[in-house]
Design an enzyme around this catalytic site. Structure first.
Site, PDB file in Angstrom:
ATOM      1  CG  LEU A 100      14.639  29.269  16.952  1.00  0.00           C
ATOM      2  CD1 LEU A 100      14.736  30.654  17.761  1.00  0.00           C
ATOM      3  CD2 LEU A 100      16.007  28.757  16.629  1.00  0.00           C
ATOM      4  CE  LYS A 123       5.552  31.957  25.135  1.00  0.00           C
ATOM      5  NZ  LYS A 123       5.968  32.410  26.339  1.00  0.00           N
ATOM      6  CG  ASP A 218       5.980  28.182  35.922  1.00  0.00           C
ATOM      7  OD1 ASP A 218       6.096  27.310  36.755  1.00  0.00           O
ATOM      8  OD2 ASP A 218       5.952  27.895  34.794  1.00  0.00           O
TER       9      ASP A 218
END
Length: 429
Positions: A100, A123, A218
């Site tokens: 992806l 992931k 983040d």
């Protein structure tokens, strides 16, 4: 070195003002995931965007994680490309259908959960990143952080595992979508009411993380994924906890600066202790960009950007958007103060003001004069003081050693809300 330069956009759109009470699209609607540099789950977005991975809403989450996957998007909603892993079954359960997207350290694949007949996102650390010893613990920390958070505006990890060669991976619910960063780069600022809705949900997700003892570290547009048709979102989810700080003391294990400088608080840049107020600062910068279409410090020079984040007050957003509600401006300027003690003490209080702004509570948007004057950052560690002193020396007369300069001597210090900036120091396109 030149002082900070505030740049007006060539054209300034007038923000639509609220005319009704409550807004639609509260936190019971959720987003998906995958920022350009965080390598979360990708989906049905343009080739240069980063697609989606997400989670089931908290109020519908079954105790059995397998059941939670049944609401995932179907495989035909995604456009994976061929990869060497295509056809591989991970953990005896997840059949990879293709690649992806990728980020700085990980790749994301579309897979099918053969047990539940549902799509998931995998992931996995890239082959290059697996050699960096600190990244494997970081991925495990991400899984640990996510497992402790149960909220519809936060991505949920569904499973973890390792390949036969020992490469770790996370299994995330795959949802089609695009990041807030993708939206901003393509369409510019969203409608005012939508922007408020998205920021309320962002604050709600971060509140949930903080309650679980997790500081994200983040917070930026690319780490929020939007839910809904491309260009017409109604909600979002917070993603990528790879840099998160857990209350247990688990950290990055590195002395490198972690985060994205454009959105980083001074304490992050100096690698000092972070807490919920660090995420408050970053979300304040996200709000600045969302409501003005610009970052507070518009420079391509990394050194200048560091200098501004450490020593320069954030300019008033109304200088870019004349009609911006002064209550919202007050919220943004409070969130982005240099001294953590001058910001919102926690994310919940920022959320309370957002609730007041949209009319879901009877309260008024708070006024929070800074308790510490001047609003400058004073290091709390010897290492931080040393780093700030070195940077101040490099920045010359636009910074003072050891502590950030008072507002009156800061480089092109932003005027207080409602005060006109010195336009002789501003560079306009």
């Amino acid at each position: 070195m030149a002082p900070p330069q505030w740049r007006r956009p060539s054209s300034r759109a007038t923000l639509a003002r609220r005319t009704e009470g409550d807004l639609a699209g509260d936190s019971d609607k959720a987003g998906a995931e995958a920022p350009a540099d965080s390598s979360e789950a990708g989906a049905q977005a343009p080739a240069d965007s980063r697609g989606a991975g997400g989670q089931a809403p908290a109020d519908s989450r079954p105790s059995n994680p397998s059941a939670a996957r049944r609401s995932a998007a179907s495989l035909h909603e995604f456009r994976p490309s061929e990869s060497q892993l295509t056809g591989t079954v991970l953990g005896g359960r997840y059949k990879v259908h293709g690649y992806l997207t990728r980020g700085a350290t990980a790749r994301v694949y579309l897979a099918e959960d053969l047990q539940d007949n549902a799509s998931v996102a995998i992931k996995m650390l890239s082959s290059e990143s697996i050699k960096e010893h600190e990244l494997t613990p970081r991925m495990r920390r991400e899984a640990e952080a996510l497992r402790g958070i149960d909220h519809p505006n936060v991505i949920r990890v569904l499973d973890t595992g390792e390949t036969q060669s020992g490469v770790p991976y996370l299994v995330l619910e795959a949802l089609p979508g695009e990041t807030l960063g993708d939206y901003l780069r393509r369409q510019g600022t969203p409608p005012f009411e939508l922007a408020l809705t998205l920021m309320r949900q962002a604050a709600q997700g971060l509140c949930a993380a903080h309650r679980a003892g997790v500081v994200h570290r983040d917070v930026k547009p690319d780490n929020f994924v939007l839910l809904g048709p491309i260009g017409e979102p109604y909600g979002l989810k917070l993603i990528d906890f790879g840099m998160a700080k857990l209350s247990t003391g688990a950290g990055s294990g590195t002395h490198s600066i972690l985060g994205t400088v454009e959105y980083m608080a001074p304490e992050q840049i100096l690698m000092e202790k972070v807490d919920a107020r660090t995420d408050v600062y970053s979300l304040g910068v996200v709000m600045f960009r969302l409501f003005t279409g610009h970052l507070p410090f518009d420079t391509d020079a990394p050194a200048d950007l560091l200098r501004h984040q450490l020593f320069s007050s954030v300019p008033p957003p109304s200088w870019l958007e004349d009609d911006l509600d002064r209550r919202l401006e007050r919220m943004i300027l409070t969130a982005t103060r240099k001294n953590p003690d001058n910001r919102y003490p926690d994310m919940q209080l920022l959320l309370d003001d957002l609730d007041a702004m949209v009319g879901v509570s009877a309260s008024e948007v708070s006024e929070r004069p800074p308790p510490v004057a001047p609003d400058s950052y004073a290091p709390s560690t010897e290492r931080g003081a040393e780093a700030l002193g070195i940077l101040a020396q490099k920045f010359g007369r636009y910074a003072q050693p050891s502590v950030a300069p008072p507002r009156s001597s800061a480089p092109a210090a932003a005027p207080e809300a409602g005060e006109a900036p010195d336009e002789s120091r501003a560079q306009k396109p």
